[in-house]
Design an enzyme around this catalytic site. Structure first.
Site, short mmCIF file in Angstrom:
data_model
loop_
_atom_site.label_atom_id
_atom_site.label_comp_id
_atom_site.label_asym_id
_atom_site.label_seq_id
_atom_site.Cartn_x
_atom_site.Cartn_y
_atom_site.Cartn_z
N GLU A 20 -24.15 71.34 39.11
CA GLU A 20 -23.84 72.68 38.62
C GLU A 20 -24.48 73.80 39.43
O GLU A 20 -25.20 74.65 38.88
CB GLU A 20 -24.22 72.77 37.13
N ASN A 58 -21.75 68.09 42.04
CA ASN A 58 -21.04 67.92 40.77
C ASN A 58 -21.04 69.24 40.01
O ASN A 58 -22.06 69.94 39.97
CB ASN A 58 -21.80 66.84 39.98
N HIS A 91 -14.94 68.76 31.52
CA HIS A 91 -15.15 68.96 30.06
C HIS A 91 -14.03 69.91 29.61
O HIS A 91 -14.18 71.13 29.65
CB HIS A 91 -16.52 69.56 29.78
N GLU A 151 -17.17 63.51 34.11
CA GLU A 151 -17.67 63.70 32.73
C GLU A 151 -16.53 64.05 31.78
O GLU A 151 -16.66 64.90 30.90
CB GLU A 151 -18.74 64.81 32.69
N ASP A 169 -14.01 64.76 29.00
CA ASP A 169 -13.73 64.73 27.56
C ASP A 169 -12.81 65.91 27.25
O ASP A 169 -12.68 66.84 28.05
CB ASP A 169 -14.98 64.70 26.66
O1 G3I Z 1 -34.85 63.80 23.33
C1 G3I Z 1 -34.88 64.88 22.38
C2 G3I Z 1 -35.39 64.40 21.05
O2 G3I Z 1 -36.72 63.95 21.20
C3 G3I Z 1 -35.30 65.54 20.05
O3 G3I Z 1 -35.66 65.07 18.79
C4 G3I Z 1 -33.88 66.07 19.97
C5 G3I Z 1 -33.76 67.28 19.04
O4 G3I Z 1 -32.75 68.15 19.44
O5 G3I Z 1 -33.47 66.47 21.27
C6 G3I Z 1 -33.48 65.42 22.21
O6 G3I Z 1 -33.05 65.91 23.45
C7 G3I Z 1 -31.67 66.14 23.55
C8 G3I Z 1 -31.17 65.36 24.76
O7 G3I Z 1 -29.80 65.63 24.98
C9 G3I Z 1 -31.32 63.86 24.57
O8 G3I Z 1 -30.55 63.40 23.51
C10 G3I Z 1 -31.42 67.61 23.75
O9 G3I Z 1 -31.77 68.33 22.58
C11 G3I Z 1 -29.97 67.86 24.08
O10 G3I Z 1 -29.81 69.22 24.44
C12 G3I Z 1 -29.57 67.02 25.26
O11 G3I Z 1 -28.19 67.23 25.50
C13 G3I Z 1 -27.70 66.72 26.71
C14 G3I Z 1 -27.18 67.87 27.58
O12 G3I Z 1 -26.62 67.32 28.74
C15 G3I Z 1 -28.27 68.83 27.96
O13 G3I Z 1 -27.74 69.82 28.77
C16 G3I Z 1 -26.56 65.79 26.38
O14 G3I Z 1 -27.05 64.65 25.66
C17 G3I Z 1 -25.89 65.34 27.67
O15 G3I Z 1 -24.75 64.59 27.36
C18 G3I Z 1 -25.49 66.59 28.46
O16 G3I Z 1 -24.84 66.20 29.63
C19 G3I Z 1 -24.41 67.27 30.46
C20 G3I Z 1 -24.49 66.77 31.90
O17 G3I Z 1 -25.79 66.32 32.18
C21 G3I Z 1 -24.07 67.84 32.87
N1 G3I Z 1 -22.78 68.36 32.53
C22 G3I Z 1 -22.61 68.81 31.16
C23 G3I Z 1 -22.97 67.71 30.19
C24 G3I Z 1 -22.72 68.15 28.77
O18 G3I Z 1 -23.59 69.17 28.38
#
Ligand code: G3I
Length: 508
Positions: A165, A206, A242, A271, A273
């Site tokens: 990004e 990416n 996305h 990615e 969806d």
């Molecule tokens: O690990 C913590 C956990 O300890 C805590 O309790 C919980 C409470 O909110 O958060 C957890 O972290 C989360 C993390 O995913 C792991 O599950 C974050 O809040 C959450 O924001 C994070 O989201 C990820 C996101 O990237 C962050 O930008 C998504 O799972 C992940 O699928 C997403 O993937 C991104 C790609 O890397 C880049 N392109 C976009 C895509 C979708 O956003």
């Protein structure tokens, strides 16, 4: 076009490991028994076209056995959704922790899957120590991070999203600690560091909203031209995809992919969806299927489009509802891990229509509802899923579960204990086989009094039970259809017939 031909034609630095893995998988599957399920997985269909079909996954999801079973069987590639990001892998400066990413690469190895590494340099999910560093120290920290991580995963990861990004929507460079410290040169520096650490990995830039022609994809196009002119190691461009039904399908996606391919680069849908506004109505579901189908068709039309990854295959673990309140249902499988119409659209687009996805294609999911295989009852749980493109009339469908009667009476009673359709809709009988086979001299035959199963729909659970009329014990352990799994899976050893014709599973 054959896989081998594709590999030879590629302008690569070294043989593309990803496709070698794909070839090996396709070859090994060619020798196995031909079940409806094996002919129809998304990855097998994609592999037959020289592509992979993969899914993102994440560590908290992997203990979900039913989720992991489909991830391991239906997909040929995985991308860790979070566990290779900087905040996870180097939470404190110089202290690396690859435990979570290793769980994903181990899973992939056990299931013959390739892995896309995601991601080495990104403005998001950065640990606080990086953002707090003086600019003068950022380059060294970035190079060290890339070197350590790409070296650790050398051999386990076939491609890296080296920089994720880098652009704003208008095509200007996104501000990040890296851009602030080094300007856009950070991208070439990152690619060179990744190449030095893992010369065999395919290196990608990416981004999202670069799927169609537009200002942002123009910016990516200009950047990669510049990098290639300078001889910077770069193998491909990842288009996240996305998508959302309310924003339309990306403008000229195929032409956009092709212009990157014409530069000698691979492209990958990284990615995918397609989210809808909840609750999804029939029109949105239909549009979603169309978008999934078009992405597959566009990828297949561009020779250098190497594969497609969905950003987790099931709504159960989708990131969408957490980020876009009121939106969701973006995946190929629903919250109960059952395939949706979009799944069927993808299969058809991958060329699966004739093998397993045509009218009348059904599969049976099975679990044992019995804790003892040596007592006086047999308790199969069944679900029937329409994997085809047309509705199936249930009154034409029968399912057979094979078992051995053993000692005692040779007369039986069967029961429907519970069915999501209502047990009054379910018929059942026990029949003796004219010619007994291994682990089978009788079968339980299940049928339906009526109803229709729409494409991708499931009957839901049907809990069945049978016993001998003298209530003597069975030995189920070597019964042909018996399993001990407690999650619903397609074992292939329960057959399904439409109008008496076998359409799924293998007879004993
Ligand atoms: O690990 C913590 C956990 O300890 C805590 O309790 C919980 C409470 O909110 O958060 C957890 O972290 C989360 C993390 O995913 C792991 O599950 C974050 O809040 C959450 O924001 C994070 O989201 C990820 C996101 O990237 C962050 O930008 C998504 O799972 C992940 O699928 C997403 O993937 C991104 C790609 O890397 C880049 N392109 C976009 C895509 C979708 O956003």
């Amino acid at each position: 076009m054959s896989l081998v031909k594709r590999c030879r034609r590629r302008r690569t630095r070294g043989l593309p490991t990803l496709l070698v893995g794909t070839l090996a998988l396709a070859t090994s599957l060619a020798g196995g028994p031909a079940t409806a399920a094996q002919q129809g997985t998304l990855h097998e269909l994609a592999a037959a076209q020289g592509r992979y079909f993969g899914s993102a996954t994440d560590n908290p999801e992997l203990p979900d056995a039913a989720y992991a079973a489909t991830l391991g069987s239906e997909f040929g590639q995985v991308t860790p959704g979070n566990s290779m990001k900087w905040d996870t892998t180097e939470p404190a400066r110089g202290q690396f922790d690859f435990t979570k990413g290793d769980v994903v690469t181990d899973f992939a190895r056990q299931h013959g899957q390739s892995v896309r590494g995601h991601t080495l340099v990104w403005h998001s999910q950065l640990p606080g120590w990086v953002t707090a560093l003086p600019s003068a120290q950022i380059e060294a920290a970035m190079e060290n991070h890339i070197t350590e991580e790409a070296t650790h995963y050398r051999g386990a990861v076939t491609a890296w999203d080296v920089v994720n990004e880098p652009f704003n929507e208008d095509g200007t460079f996104r501000t990040s600690p890296f851009y602030t410290a080094m300007g856009s040169d950070y991208i070439a520096t990152a690619l060179r560091a990744a190449h030095a650490a893992d010369p065999d990995a395919r290196l990608y830039l990416n981004d999202y909203n670069i799927e169609g022609l537009g200002a942002k994809s123009d910016a990516m196009y200009a950047l990669v031209n510049e990098l290639l002119d300078e001889g910077v190691p770069l193998d491909g461009v990842g288009m996240q995809a996305h998508l959302a039904v309310q924003y339309g399908f990306p403008y000229e996606m195929r032409a956009n992919m092709q212009r990157f391919a014409d530069l000698g680069l691979d492209v990958a849908v990284t990615e995918l969806d397609v989210r809808v506004q909840l609750p999804a109505d029939a029109a949105e579901v239909a549009t979603q299927s169309t978008y999934y189908r078009r992405v597959v068709e566009d990828c297949l039309a561009v020779e250098r489009c190497v594969g497609i990854t969905v950003w987790d295959y099931t709504d159960k673990y989708s990131w969408v509802p957490g980020t876009f309140p009121g939106e969701g249902a973006a995946g190929l499988y629903d919250e109960n891990l059952l395939p949706k119409p979009a799944y069927d659209a993808v299969r058809t687009a991958l060329g699966g229509g004739e093998e397993g996805g045509g009218p009348g294609a059904l599969k049976v999911l099975y679990r044992s509802n019995d804790s003892s295989s040596a007592d006086n009852q047999i308790k199969p749980g069944l679900q029937l899923v329409n994997t085809g493109g047309s509705a199936v009339s249930l009154s034409s469908v029968t399912v057979r579960y094979w078992f051995t009667g053993g000692n005692g009476a040779s007369t039986y009673s069967s029961w429907c204990d519970w069915s999501a359709l209502g047990c009054s809709t379910v018929t059942h009988r026990i029949a003796a086989m004219d010619t007994p086979g291994a682990g089978a001299d009788h079968y339980l035959e299940v049928g339906f009094t009526g109803g229709t199963l729409a494409p991708a729909a499931s009957t839901g659970e049907i809990q069945l039970r049978l016993n001998k009329t003298d209530w003597s014990n069975f030995d189920e352990s070597d019964d042909y259809s018996h399993g001990t799994g407690t999650s619903y899976t397609d074992t292939g050893k329960i057959a399904v017939y439409v109008g008496g014709e076998l359409v799924g599973g293998i007879e004993p």
